[in-house]
Design a protein around this motif. Sequence first.
Motif, mmCIF file in Angstrom:
data_model
loop_
_atom_site.group_PDB
_atom_site.id
_atom_site.type_symbol
_atom_site.label_atom_id
_atom_site.label_comp_id
_atom_site.label_asym_id
_atom_site.label_seq_id
_atom_site.Cartn_x
_atom_site.Cartn_y
_atom_site.Cartn_z
ATOM 1 N N LEU A 24 0.865 -1.293 -0.010
ATOM 2 C CA LEU A 24 -0.031 -0.050 -0.199
ATOM 3 C C LEU A 24 0.817 1.502 0.133
ATOM 4 O O LEU A 24 0.502 2.284 -0.720
ATOM 5 N N LEU A 27 2.194 1.866 -3.437
ATOM 6 C CA LEU A 27 0.984 2.366 -4.389
ATOM 7 C C LEU A 27 0.492 3.683 -4.317
ATOM 8 O O LEU A 27 0.125 4.287 -4.895
ATOM 9 N N ASN A 28 0.692 4.053 -3.050
ATOM 10 C CA ASN A 28 -0.341 5.347 -2.546
ATOM 11 C C ASN A 28 0.697 6.599 -1.835
ATOM 12 O O ASN A 28 1.155 6.543 -0.712
ATOM 13 N N SER A 30 0.158 9.186 -0.954
ATOM 14 C CA SER A 30 -0.585 9.780 0.068
ATOM 15 C C SER A 30 -0.737 9.232 1.402
ATOM 16 O O SER A 30 -1.219 9.733 2.737
ATOM 17 N N LEU A 31 0.018 8.062 1.583
ATOM 18 C CA LEU A 31 -0.026 7.400 2.754
ATOM 19 C C LEU A 31 1.445 7.124 3.355
ATOM 20 O O LEU A 31 2.460 7.108 2.672
ATOM 21 N N LYS A 96 -0.788 13.708 5.013
ATOM 22 C CA LYS A 96 -0.852 12.539 4.386
ATOM 23 C C LYS A 96 -1.822 11.629 5.643
ATOM 24 O O LYS A 96 -2.147 12.008 6.638
ATOM 25 N N HIS A 97 -2.179 10.505 5.063
ATOM 26 C CA HIS A 97 -2.973 9.603 5.904
ATOM 27 C C HIS A 97 -1.909 8.611 6.515
ATOM 28 O O HIS A 97 -0.747 8.433 6.044
ATOM 29 N N GLN A 180 -5.926 -2.684 -1.531
ATOM 30 C CA GLN A 180 -6.008 -1.282 -2.085
ATOM 31 C C GLN A 180 -7.405 -0.833 -2.326
ATOM 32 O O GLN A 180 -7.589 0.315 -2.112
ATOM 33 N N PHE A 183 -8.267 0.894 0.800
ATOM 34 C CA PHE A 183 -7.806 2.199 1.354
ATOM 35 C C PHE A 183 -8.429 3.350 0.326
ATOM 36 O O PHE A 183 -8.873 4.145 0.781
ATOM 37 N N HIS A 184 -8.564 2.819 -0.838
ATOM 38 C CA HIS A 184 -9.304 3.907 -1.740
ATOM 39 C C HIS A 184 -10.906 4.138 -1.187
ATOM 40 O O HIS A 184 -11.228 5.369 -1.423
ATOM 41 N N VAL A 187 -10.635 6.430 1.760
ATOM 42 C CA VAL A 187 -10.383 7.457 1.595
ATOM 43 C C VAL A 187 -11.333 8.490 0.823
ATOM 44 O O VAL A 187 -11.524 9.699 1.260
ATOM 45 N N GLU A 188 -11.826 7.820 -0.147
ATOM 46 C CA GLU A 188 -12.779 8.616 -1.127
ATOM 47 C C GLU A 188 -14.168 8.886 -0.604
ATOM 48 O O GLU A 188 -14.927 9.758 -0.682
#
Length: 194
Positions: A24, A27-28, A30-31, A96-97, A180, A183-184, A187-188
């Motif tokens: 994760l 890929l992210n 923001s994390l 960030k998260h 993933q 997570f998406h 967050v969204e």
Amino acid sequence: MQEGKAFIFSAPSGSGKTTIVKHLLALNPSLSFSISACTRSQRPNEVHGRDYYFMSPAEFKSKIEDNAFVEWEEVYEGKYYGTLLSEVERIWQQGKHVVFDVDVLGGINLKKFFGDRALAIFVKVPSIDMLRERLTARNTESAESLNQRIAKAEEELQYEKDFDITLVNDHLEEALARAQQYFHNFVEKGKVAL
């Protein structure tokens, strides 16, 4: 700026949570990883401030007295682990998260602390036998510590119900894809659609 969220991954040792968390993070952007504090010995290739904040038991206990931890516990006799509040604040100040890779009781305590701002994910393998195989394959455990980890895993499985969601890691690629998606969605949308 969006308010930072918390992703809590907890599991019995050997369930694959660290592999999932690393995936994760890759890929992210923001994390960001919350580095835990601990009193256990530093392993080869581990770096202070990257893998853990390594402390003496006296240093750790001093921080407990100063209320510097969001959560902490004595995971094994004389071995303390915890999450420093300053670490979470550092990550959120970067916009960030935060993601946690913690033991089961630590995960429950983090969820209580952060409430709806956190998604608590319990990672497990389909069976204790598979867990024993994975821990044995690591080749990092003595027979005594292996048996100690298996006994602890059997106890930790009883807390699965205290998490928001369970991620069964029977096939790694599928588990990574599900993580993933969780997570998406969180967050969204602020929730996880199953």
